[in-house]
Every structure is written in C-alpha cells, then in structure tokens.
Design a protein around this motif. Structure first.
Motif, mmCIF file in Angstrom:
data_model
loop_
_atom_site.group_PDB
_atom_site.id
_atom_site.type_symbol
_atom_site.label_atom_id
_atom_site.label_comp_id
_atom_site.label_asym_id
_atom_site.label_seq_id
_atom_site.Cartn_x
_atom_site.Cartn_y
_atom_site.Cartn_z
ATOM 1 N N ARG A 76 36.499 38.513 54.900
ATOM 2 C CA ARG A 76 35.370 38.584 54.761
ATOM 3 C C ARG A 76 34.965 39.433 53.342
ATOM 4 O O ARG A 76 34.008 40.204 53.144
ATOM 5 C CB ARG A 76 34.318 39.154 55.554
ATOM 6 N N GLY A 77 35.594 39.052 52.167
ATOM 7 C CA GLY A 77 35.507 39.483 50.798
ATOM 8 C C GLY A 77 36.639 40.197 50.604
ATOM 9 O O GLY A 77 37.402 40.774 50.969
ATOM 10 N N LEU A 78 36.641 40.393 49.001
ATOM 11 C CA LEU A 78 37.921 41.241 48.416
ATOM 12 C C LEU A 78 37.399 42.297 47.803
ATOM 13 O O LEU A 78 38.404 43.126 47.301
ATOM 14 C CB LEU A 78 38.355 40.060 47.419
ATOM 15 N N LEU A 79 36.075 42.735 47.396
ATOM 16 C CA LEU A 79 35.709 43.624 46.399
ATOM 17 C C LEU A 79 36.243 45.135 47.010
ATOM 18 O O LEU A 79 36.142 45.979 46.104
ATOM 19 C CB LEU A 79 34.484 43.537 46.102
ATOM 20 N N SER A 80 36.181 45.318 48.250
ATOM 21 C CA SER A 80 36.718 46.727 48.651
ATOM 22 C C SER A 80 37.954 47.037 49.073
ATOM 23 O O SER A 80 38.403 47.741 49.741
ATOM 24 C CB SER A 80 35.737 47.077 49.921
ATOM 25 N N TRP A 81 39.053 45.923 48.760
ATOM 26 C CA TRP A 81 40.369 45.913 49.190
ATOM 27 C C TRP A 81 41.078 46.235 47.945
ATOM 28 O O TRP A 81 41.115 45.633 47.018
ATOM 29 C CB TRP A 81 40.837 44.364 49.461
ATOM 30 N N PRO A 82 41.805 47.407 47.874
ATOM 31 C CA PRO A 82 42.469 47.939 46.812
ATOM 32 C C PRO A 82 43.585 46.791 46.384
ATOM 33 O O PRO A 82 43.358 46.539 45.180
ATOM 34 C CB PRO A 82 43.340 49.197 47.411
ATOM 35 N N ALA A 83 44.218 46.271 47.400
ATOM 36 C CA ALA A 83 45.110 45.280 46.773
ATOM 37 C C ALA A 83 44.642 43.801 46.222
ATOM 38 O O ALA A 83 45.474 43.085 45.493
ATOM 39 C CB ALA A 83 46.076 44.824 47.990
ATOM 40 N N HIS A 84 43.435 43.787 46.496
ATOM 41 C CA HIS A 84 42.874 42.432 45.713
ATOM 42 C C HIS A 84 41.711 42.841 44.794
ATOM 43 O O HIS A 84 40.908 41.905 44.324
ATOM 44 C CB HIS A 84 42.313 41.837 47.027
ATOM 45 N N SER A 85 41.596 44.279 44.345
ATOM 46 C CA SER A 85 40.415 44.402 43.283
ATOM 47 C C SER A 85 40.661 43.601 42.128
ATOM 48 O O SER A 85 39.591 43.173 41.672
ATOM 49 C CB SER A 85 40.721 46.002 43.103
ATOM 50 N N THR A 86 41.698 43.202 41.640
ATOM 51 C CA THR A 86 42.068 42.768 40.209
ATOM 52 C C THR A 86 41.702 41.170 40.518
ATOM 53 O O THR A 86 40.980 40.634 39.501
ATOM 54 C CB THR A 86 43.338 42.899 39.873
ATOM 55 N N GLU A 87 41.962 40.772 41.711
ATOM 56 C CA GLU A 87 41.596 39.513 41.729
ATOM 57 C C GLU A 87 40.118 39.286 41.896
ATOM 58 O O GLU A 87 39.571 38.207 41.451
ATOM 59 C CB GLU A 87 42.298 38.983 43.163
ATOM 60 N N PHE A 88 39.355 40.012 42.395
ATOM 61 C CA PHE A 88 38.069 39.972 42.558
ATOM 62 C C PHE A 88 37.289 40.168 41.230
ATOM 63 O O PHE A 88 36.555 39.379 40.452
ATOM 64 C CB PHE A 88 37.408 41.223 43.342
ATOM 65 N N GLN A 89 38.014 41.036 40.432
ATOM 66 C CA GLN A 89 37.399 41.320 39.041
ATOM 67 C C GLN A 89 37.728 39.976 38.057
ATOM 68 O O GLN A 89 36.723 39.627 37.552
ATOM 69 C CB GLN A 89 38.127 42.741 38.543
ATOM 70 N N ASP A 90 38.778 39.336 38.304
ATOM 71 C CA ASP A 90 39.059 38.045 37.731
ATOM 72 C C ASP A 90 38.076 36.843 37.957
ATOM 73 O O ASP A 90 37.796 36.093 37.249
ATOM 74 C CB ASP A 90 40.640 37.639 37.908
ATOM 75 N N ASN A 91 37.735 37.066 39.138
ATOM 76 C CA ASN A 91 36.734 36.144 39.707
ATOM 77 C C ASN A 91 35.316 36.073 38.934
ATOM 78 O O ASN A 91 34.596 35.159 39.126
ATOM 79 C CB ASN A 91 36.540 36.234 41.255
ATOM 80 N N ILE A 92 34.976 37.419 38.412
ATOM 81 C CA ILE A 92 33.748 37.771 38.155
ATOM 82 C C ILE A 92 33.233 36.426 36.937
ATOM 83 O O ILE A 92 32.332 36.072 36.902
ATOM 84 C CB ILE A 92 33.658 39.047 37.645
ATOM 85 N N ASP A 93 34.151 36.581 35.823
ATOM 86 C CA ASP A 93 33.965 35.850 34.579
ATOM 87 C C ASP A 93 33.720 34.287 35.161
ATOM 88 O O ASP A 93 32.890 33.581 34.402
ATOM 89 C CB ASP A 93 34.832 35.922 33.590
ATOM 90 N N VAL A 94 34.613 33.746 36.132
ATOM 91 C CA VAL A 94 34.568 32.359 36.377
ATOM 92 C C VAL A 94 33.293 32.119 37.203
ATOM 93 O O VAL A 94 32.407 31.003 36.882
ATOM 94 C CB VAL A 94 35.748 32.086 37.556
ATOM 95 N N VAL A 95 32.822 32.938 37.893
ATOM 96 C CA VAL A 95 31.468 32.994 38.700
ATOM 97 C C VAL A 95 30.331 32.687 37.686
ATOM 98 O O VAL A 95 29.401 31.927 37.676
ATOM 99 C CB VAL A 95 31.387 34.016 39.688
ATOM 100 N N ALA A 96 30.154 33.783 36.719
ATOM 101 C CA ALA A 96 29.325 33.959 35.836
ATOM 102 C C ALA A 96 29.257 32.498 35.039
ATOM 103 O O ALA A 96 28.317 32.068 34.485
ATOM 104 C CB ALA A 96 29.426 35.206 34.826
ATOM 105 N N GLY A 97 30.508 31.954 34.670
ATOM 106 C CA GLY A 97 30.500 30.880 33.755
ATOM 107 C C GLY A 97 29.912 29.521 34.501
ATOM 108 O O GLY A 97 29.127 28.707 33.877
ATOM 109 N N ILE A 98 30.113 29.691 35.951
ATOM 110 C CA ILE A 98 29.671 28.303 36.591
ATOM 111 C C ILE A 98 28.117 28.612 36.668
ATOM 112 O O ILE A 98 27.346 27.726 36.577
ATOM 113 C CB ILE A 98 30.137 28.424 37.940
#
Length: 262
Positions: A76-98
C-alpha cells in the motif's frame, strides 16, 4: 454532479487500455487510475500507449496514483519504505510527465505499510521527506499530492482522517509544501469507524479529492447503507468543488445503473 471513473477497479472485464473508451461510452468524460504499470519507471512505449488510450477516448485524466508497489500482494505504497525510497523518488518525474501531457493535476500517494524491523519513527520521517519531494515534483505542473486513509490493510498506519491530516501538517511544517491535501475516501473512512459527518463539517473545504463506494461490500452507491449522497451534498455546500471518484466494485453491465436512475 461531476464524476470520474476509477478505471483500475471498474470495467475490469476489459483490458486496461480499453477502459477509458468504455467509460466514455457509458457517459463519463473523466477517468482516474491507480498506477497502471508494473514498474516505477515504465518504458516510453508503455507510457505512450497509456496516454494515447486516454486521449483517443476523449476523456480527461483527473487522477493518477504514484506507484504503490504490489497492490494485489498487499502493498500500500512505497514512500515510507527505506528499501524502496529511491524507487518512489524515480517515479515522481514519470508521474509528473504524464500529468503534464494529459492535463492531470491530482496525484495520490499511498503512505506504505509498517515494515518489520523498521521503526515507525524512521518510516514517518522518510514518509514526510518523500511526500515533500513528490509535492515539489508535481508543483511545476500545478499539481497536488493527495494522501488518504485506507481500510483493509492491517499494517497501514493511516486509518482515520486525523492520521493523514497530521502527516500533511508535518510535511507542510517541515518543507513548506502547500500542495498536499487530504483524499477523503468515504468508504475507507466508514469501514474504519470514522465520524464522516464530523470530518466533512471540519475539513470539506480542504479536501483535495473525494472517492466513494458503498458499505458493506465496496459496491456501487445504493448497494449498501452509507448516505453517500448526503455526504457529497454537504461537502459541496461547505466548499468542495472537485470531482467525485467512483472507486467501487461492480460488474460492467450494472456498474452505472444507479447513476442512470439518478
């Protein structure tokens, strides 16, 4: 009433890319989606197919989730998971682009479950940091990050409206981000025992989005016992001007019968 069809939970008898056109055929001009890809950074071809399906259908994309992980598997989300923090951050630009290309301004960020072996304090600090980064990432296109309380996920820490509102207040205090708002999902709040009428009275003017499903069952309006029409009308009267997200489970052939009757 301005409705937007959540094509990640409705019209699922059809392939995902056919659902925007089906929503249009059913009489709706707006759709929203959970994250529609398997990875945080899909290929350009995958993104183009998704965008074209919406544009070709002639509907407006009104909402898109950030990648929330393996939702069927319980994530139920990646943003508060230390192991997936970078993955969430990489997602931001893709979301904003769409969002920029399709004119979408609202982006739902699921907070993430509690993780064994990680302290709640560390997860909450990381969650606030990543929400601030998400808010900054979509601010350039005039976007807003949404945060919601969720039911049915035992390890998800945001259950009541106050839980989500406190996180939003923390992010605003620590980062100065003003473009993060509460997503009032009346179904999730009701299942979690929230006094929804009281939440509406106090916070309706601050809602970033409303989503609905009836309870019990998470079916279409009228299949359960929730006074959804009353809650929507009161939210409108108190200043909410946005879309109403249809985020319920119902077979395609009867998915919108209630709306036709209304």
């Amino acid at each position: 009433m301005t409705y937007t069809v959540n094509c990640s939970i409705l019209l699922t008898e059809l392939p995902l890319l056919e659902r925007p056109a089906a929503a249009k055929t059913a009489g709706f001009d707006a759709v929203e989606f959970w994250w529609p890809f398997e990875t945080s950074v899909p290929t350009d071809v995958e993104v183009a197919r998704f965008e074209n399906a919406i544009a070709d259908a002639g509907v407006q994309l009104t909402g898109l989730n950030f990648n929330a992980g393996d939702m069927p598997g319980g994530d139920r989300g990646l943003l508060s998971w230390p192991a997936h923090s970078t993955e969430f951050q990489d997602n931001i630009d893709v979301v904003a682009g769409i969002g920029e290309r399709l004119g979408c301004k609202a982006f739902n960020a699921l907070y993430g479950n509690r993780i064994d072996g990680e302290s709640a304090e560390r997860q909450d600090a990381l969650g606030a940091e990543n929400l601030a980064k998400a808010a900054a990432g979509v601010a350039r296109i005039g976007g807003t990050v949404l945060l919601e309380s969720v039911s049915g996920a035992p390890n998800y820490p945001l259950l009541k409206a106050r839980d989500a509102l406190d996180v939003i207040a923390r992010v605003r205090t620590e980062s100065g981000a003003e473009n993060i708002r509460f997503l009032a999902d009346f179904y999730h709040l009701a299942v979690n025992g929230e006094d929804i009428a009281a939440v509406i009275e106090k916070h309706a003017q601050d809602f970033g989005h409303i989503q609905i499903a009836d309870s019990p069952g998470r079916g279409a309006p009228g299949t359960g016992q929730l006074p959804l029409g009353e809650w929507i009308a009161r939210s409108r009267a108190l200043g909410y001007e946005g879309y109403i997200g249809l985020e319920y489970k119902e077979p395609a052939e009867t998915a919108f019968s209630w709306a036709i009757r209304a």
